[in-house]
Motif scaffolding. Structure first.
Motif, PDB file in Angstrom:
ATOM      1  N   LEU A 134     133.575  50.581  64.664  1.00 51.62           N
ATOM      2  CA  LEU A 134     134.180  51.097  63.383  1.00 51.62           C
ATOM      3  C   LEU A 134     133.799  50.180  61.552  1.00 51.62           C
ATOM      4  N   ALA A 135     134.721  49.728  62.077  1.00 51.99           N
ATOM      5  CA  ALA A 135     135.840  48.205  61.275  1.00 51.99           C
ATOM      6  C   ALA A 135     133.822  47.663  60.489  1.00 51.99           C
ATOM      7  N   LEU A 136     132.639  47.509  61.438  1.00 44.75           N
ATOM      8  CA  LEU A 136     131.853  46.795  60.942  1.00 44.75           C
ATOM      9  C   LEU A 136     131.419  47.738  60.175  1.00 44.75           C
ATOM     10  N   ARG A 137     130.921  49.228  60.736  1.00 41.66           N
ATOM     11  CA  ARG A 137     130.193  50.131  59.867  1.00 41.66           C
ATOM     12  C   ARG A 137     130.721  50.800  58.750  1.00 41.66           C
ATOM     13  N   ALA A 138     132.311  50.726  58.722  1.00 39.73           N
ATOM     14  CA  ALA A 138     132.900  51.043  57.072  1.00 39.73           C
ATOM     15  C   ALA A 138     132.998  50.068  55.796  1.00 39.73           C
ATOM     16  N   PHE A 139     132.947  48.583  57.457  1.00 42.91           N
ATOM     17  CA  PHE A 139     132.139  47.854  55.598  1.00 42.91           C
ATOM     18  C   PHE A 139     131.053  47.308  54.978  1.00 42.91           C
ATOM     19  N   GLU A 140     130.247  47.119  56.043  1.00 44.43           N
ATOM     20  CA  GLU A 140     128.553  47.919  55.998  1.00 44.43           C
ATOM     21  C   GLU A 140     128.314  48.856  54.775  1.00 44.43           C
ATOM     22  N   LEU A 141     128.662  49.934  54.685  1.00 42.39           N
ATOM     23  CA  LEU A 141     129.114  50.864  53.803  1.00 42.39           C
ATOM     24  C   LEU A 141     129.813  50.683  52.795  1.00 42.39           C
ATOM     25  N   ARG A 142     130.286  50.319  52.276  1.00 40.77           N
ATOM     26  CA  ARG A 142     131.682  49.674  51.303  1.00 40.77           C
ATOM     27  C   ARG A 142     130.363  47.790  50.497  1.00 40.77           C
ATOM     28  N   LEU A 143     130.714  47.290  51.520  1.00 38.00           N
ATOM     29  CA  LEU A 143     129.374  46.720  50.584  1.00 38.00           C
ATOM     30  C   LEU A 143     127.971  47.415  49.906  1.00 38.00           C
ATOM     31  N   ALA A 201     134.494  57.677  48.755  1.00 34.91           N
ATOM     32  CA  ALA A 201     134.946  57.975  46.795  1.00 34.91           C
ATOM     33  C   ALA A 201     136.301  56.700  46.420  1.00 34.91           C
ATOM     34  N   ASP A 202     136.237  57.743  45.195  1.00 32.94           N
ATOM     35  CA  ASP A 202     136.944  56.720  44.482  1.00 32.94           C
ATOM     36  C   ASP A 202     138.236  56.886  45.271  1.00 32.94           C
ATOM     37  N   GLY A 203     139.503  55.923  44.679  1.00 34.16           N
ATOM     38  CA  GLY A 203     140.433  56.022  45.418  1.00 34.16           C
ATOM     39  C   GLY A 203     140.563  56.438  47.229  1.00 34.16           C
ATOM     40  N   ALA A 204     139.727  56.545  47.747  1.00 34.99           N
ATOM     41  CA  ALA A 204     139.423  56.321  49.360  1.00 34.99           C
ATOM     42  C   ALA A 204     139.676  54.969  49.899  1.00 34.99           C
ATOM     43  N   LEU A 205     141.144  55.739  51.127  1.00 41.44           N
ATOM     44  CA  LEU A 205     141.211  54.320  51.516  1.00 41.44           C
ATOM     45  C   LEU A 205     140.174  53.414  52.787  1.00 41.44           C
ATOM     46  N   PHE A 206     140.147  52.397  52.674  1.00 43.28           N
ATOM     47  CA  PHE A 206     139.273  51.914  54.082  1.00 43.28           C
ATOM     48  C   PHE A 206     139.774  52.557  55.427  1.00 43.28           C
ATOM     49  N   SER A 207     140.704  52.478  55.326  1.00 43.40           N
ATOM     50  CA  SER A 207     140.953  53.352  56.680  1.00 43.40           C
ATOM     51  C   SER A 207     140.344  55.133  56.017  1.00 43.40           C
ATOM     52  N   ASP A 208     140.118  55.528  55.368  1.00 44.28           N
ATOM     53  CA  ASP A 208     139.057  56.529  55.387  1.00 44.28           C
ATOM     54  C   ASP A 208     137.824  56.627  55.691  1.00 44.28           C
ATOM     55  N   ARG A 211     137.535  56.156  59.555  1.00 46.63           N
ATOM     56  CA  ARG A 211     137.268  57.786  59.988  1.00 46.63           C
ATOM     57  C   ARG A 211     136.469  58.226  60.350  1.00 46.63           C
ATOM     58  N   ALA A 212     135.627  58.565  58.596  1.00 46.58           N
ATOM     59  CA  ALA A 212     134.757  58.777  58.439  1.00 46.58           C
ATOM     60  C   ALA A 212     133.441  58.407  59.253  1.00 46.58           C
ATOM     61  N   CYS A 213     133.470  57.197  59.987  1.00 48.20           N
ATOM     62  CA  CYS A 213     132.173  56.134  60.806  1.00 48.20           C
ATOM     63  C   CYS A 213     132.547  57.101  62.616  1.00 48.20           C
ATOM     64  N   ILE A 214     133.379  57.901  62.155  1.00 49.58           N
ATOM     65  CA  ILE A 214     133.729  58.207  64.156  1.00 49.58           C
ATOM     66  C   ILE A 214     132.053  58.485  64.589  1.00 49.58           C
ATOM     67  N   PRO A 215     131.623  59.852  64.133  1.00 45.65           N
ATOM     68  CA  PRO A 215     130.499  60.807  64.565  1.00 45.65           C
ATOM     69  C   PRO A 215     129.489  59.746  64.344  1.00 45.65           C
ATOM     70  N   GLY A 216     128.782  60.202  64.977  1.00 45.51           N
ATOM     71  CA  GLY A 216     127.296  59.391  64.726  1.00 45.51           C
ATOM     72  C   GLY A 216     127.538  58.484  64.712  1.00 45.51           C
ATOM     73  N   LEU A 217     128.682  57.840  65.146  1.00 47.26           N
ATOM     74  CA  LEU A 217     128.346  56.169  64.962  1.00 47.26           C
ATOM     75  C   LEU A 217     126.931  55.024  65.576  1.00 47.26           C
ATOM     76  N   ASN A 218     126.255  55.055  66.540  1.00 49.67           N
ATOM     77  CA  ASN A 218     125.508  54.618  66.710  1.00 49.67           C
ATOM     78  C   ASN A 218     123.885  54.583  66.333  1.00 49.67           C
ATOM     79  N   GLU A 219     124.116  56.335  65.495  1.00 50.39           N
ATOM     80  CA  GLU A 219     122.993  56.410  65.067  1.00 50.39           C
ATOM     81  C   GLU A 219     122.767  56.167  63.436  1.00 50.39           C
ATOM     82  N   LEU A 220     124.485  56.209  62.818  1.00 49.62           N
ATOM     83  CA  LEU A 220     124.901  55.611  61.381  1.00 49.62           C
ATOM     84  C   LEU A 220     124.815  53.957  61.909  1.00 49.62           C
ATOM     85  N   LYS A 221     125.149  53.086  63.298  1.00 50.03           N
ATOM     86  CA  LYS A 221     124.420  52.042  62.859  1.00 50.03           C
ATOM     87  C   LYS A 221     123.114  51.350  62.321  1.00 50.03           C
ATOM     88  N   THR A 222     121.918  52.499  63.248  1.00 49.46           N
ATOM     89  CA  THR A 222     120.675  51.937  63.916  1.00 49.46           C
ATOM     90  C   THR A 222     119.947  52.002  62.035  1.00 49.46           C
TER      91      THR A 222
END
Length: 249
Positions: A134-143, A201-208, A211-222
């Protein structure tokens, strides 16, 4: 260009090279100045105060100066807070560093991305196998978002049409977000892409974002892996190849 001495700057070492028998060249990610290059004179000497400190994935406060492309490290202080990650978490940290080295231009500040990186490293150090992907996918999205390589995730890229919650869409490097085809390896429904957009979104925390990465995590990774490889210009990143090689034994 920085022409004065900078002090008490939050930083992480991304990579280090031998420069001479006693010194190192460092690639460092700083909160205020982005990725910069520093020379650490005498850092390889046994008595150097730099020797036990200039390690990857460790929070530092540094001082540096100079106006050349490679500036001079004046001091570095370890900030503590967590131990060095080990095992898969350590390799994942090296993977983050490789992404930053490949995709971040020097002297291009990204303070929000720095904060996301610091939060990710904290999660890696916790050694939580559940939190790691989850942390990796969230960071990839932020980057990808912060460097302008991620399209809006609540509309089709080509038409700007709003996503339909129940329709599946795929993120591809050449076309952005489009409706999924039968032969696409992975996709997500529109409602999940919309949730990811809210998590970025602007103002969203990294924890947000996490959490948004939890559903469909494997599909998002690919899909994110394909997008990152495309923009890095490689088929497989060095750290990922290392992970695959270790898993083969």
């Amino acid at each position: 260009m920085v022409t004065k001495r900078i002090s008490d700057e939050p930083a992480y070492v991304l990579h280090r090279y031998d420069w001479s028998e006693s010194s190192l060249i460092l690639e460092v990610f700083t909160r205020t100045y982005g990725r910069i290059a520093l020379v650490a004179r005498g850092a390889k000497k046994p008595a150097s105060s730099f020797r036990p400190i200039l390690l990857p994935l460790q929070p530092l406060h540094i001082a540096f100066g100079g106006d050349a492309e490679i500036r001079t490290l004046k001091s570095a202080e370890w900030q503590g807070g967590h131990v060095m990650p080990t095992g898969d978490a350590l390799l994942s940290g090296y993977y983050l560093n490789e992404l930053l080295m490949r995709l971040l231009a020097r002297d291009d500040p990204h303070p929000a991305l720095f904060d996301a990186y610091a939060a990710t490293v904290q999660l890696l150090a916790s050694q939580s196998l559940e939190a790691l992907p989850l942390a990796l996918r969230a960071f990839e999205l932020r980057l990808l978002r912060d460097i302008g390589l991620l399209p809006m995730l609540d509309a089709e890229t080509a038409t700007l049409a709003p996503l339909q919650p129940g329709t599946r869409y795929v993120l591809v490097a050449e076309a952005g977000l489009r409706q999924a085809h039968d032969d696409d390896r992975a996709s997500l429904p529109g409602e999940q892409w919309q949730a990811l957009q809210r998590g970025l979104a602007d103002g969203a925390l990294f924890s947000d974002t996490v959490r948004a990465c939890i559903p469909g995590l494997n599909e998002l990774k690919t899909q994110l892996r394909a997008l990152l490889h495309y923009h890095c210009g490689v088929k497989v990143l060095k750290t990922r190849q290392m992970m695959m090689d270790l898993q083969a034994f």
